[in-house]
Design a protein around this motif. Structure first.
Motif, mmCIF file in Angstrom:
data_model
loop_
_atom_site.group_PDB
_atom_site.id
_atom_site.type_symbol
_atom_site.label_atom_id
_atom_site.label_comp_id
_atom_site.label_asym_id
_atom_site.label_seq_id
_atom_site.Cartn_x
_atom_site.Cartn_y
_atom_site.Cartn_z
ATOM 1 N N GLU A 13 0.816 -1.281 0.063
ATOM 2 C CA GLU A 13 -0.213 0.073 -0.043
ATOM 3 C C GLU A 13 0.814 1.057 0.101
ATOM 4 O OE1 GLU A 13 -3.800 -1.948 2.449
ATOM 5 O OE2 GLU A 13 -2.233 -0.716 3.491
ATOM 6 N N LEU A 14 2.071 1.243 0.648
ATOM 7 C CA LEU A 14 2.798 2.315 0.832
ATOM 8 C C LEU A 14 3.480 2.507 -0.492
ATOM 9 C CD1 LEU A 14 4.108 4.670 2.369
ATOM 10 C CD2 LEU A 14 5.850 3.056 3.089
ATOM 11 N N GLN A 15 3.776 1.667 -1.359
ATOM 12 C CA GLN A 15 4.433 1.780 -2.673
ATOM 13 C C GLN A 15 3.549 2.318 -3.491
ATOM 14 O OE1 GLN A 15 5.647 -2.319 -3.414
ATOM 15 N NE2 GLN A 15 7.571 -1.887 -2.331
ATOM 16 N N VAL A 16 2.190 1.991 -3.438
ATOM 17 C CA VAL A 16 1.167 2.379 -4.456
ATOM 18 C C VAL A 16 0.616 3.673 -4.019
ATOM 19 C CG1 VAL A 16 -1.261 2.069 -5.027
ATOM 20 C CG2 VAL A 16 0.137 0.205 -5.017
ATOM 21 N N MET A 17 0.733 4.161 -2.741
ATOM 22 C CA MET A 17 0.698 5.494 -2.085
ATOM 23 C C MET A 17 1.548 6.463 -2.717
ATOM 24 S SD MET A 17 -1.845 6.848 -0.282
ATOM 25 C CE MET A 17 -2.085 8.792 0.326
ATOM 26 N N LYS A 18 2.880 6.245 -2.548
ATOM 27 C CA LYS A 18 3.935 7.009 -2.835
ATOM 28 C C LYS A 18 3.755 7.164 -4.627
ATOM 29 C CE LYS A 18 7.420 5.568 0.011
ATOM 30 N NZ LYS A 18 8.910 4.957 0.165
ATOM 31 N N ILE A 19 3.199 6.484 -5.358
ATOM 32 C CA ILE A 19 2.977 6.688 -6.664
ATOM 33 C C ILE A 19 1.809 7.693 -7.019
ATOM 34 C CG2 ILE A 19 2.137 5.493 -9.061
ATOM 35 C CD1 ILE A 19 3.599 2.989 -8.127
ATOM 36 N N VAL A 20 0.807 7.554 -6.270
ATOM 37 C CA VAL A 20 -0.288 8.346 -6.532
ATOM 38 C C VAL A 20 -0.081 9.972 -5.828
ATOM 39 C CG1 VAL A 20 -2.752 9.012 -5.813
ATOM 40 C CG2 VAL A 20 -2.235 6.575 -6.141
#
Length: 73
Positions: A13-20
């Motif tokens: 989730e953190l990896q996806v959050m960083k992208i967004v």
């Protein structure tokens, strides 16, 4: 839980959050295109992470055509 408390993020989730956050607002498909090669995530996994981030209150979403646009809360 108090309304201003946020549920912690998993590593994915953190990896996806960083992208967004870096893009400010983006489609799930564009997140998948970046997360797939960079983090070895399948599109379904990215969709699951995005849905959970919305449920946890970290992202907002709005429907655009047949897809969704995600943005940090």
């Amino acid at each position: 839980m108090l309304s201003n408390e946020r549920i912690p993020l998993t590593a994915g989730e953190l990896q996806v959050m960083k992208i967004v956050c870096r893009r400010h607002a983006c489609t799930g498909r564009s997140v998948s295109r970046e997360a797939g090669p960079r983090h070895a995530m399948a599109p379904g996994t990215v969709e699951t992470h995005l849905r959970r981030l919305v449920e946890k209150g970290h992202l907002t979403t709005r429907r655009v055509g047949r897809g969704f646009v995600y943005a940090p809360s």
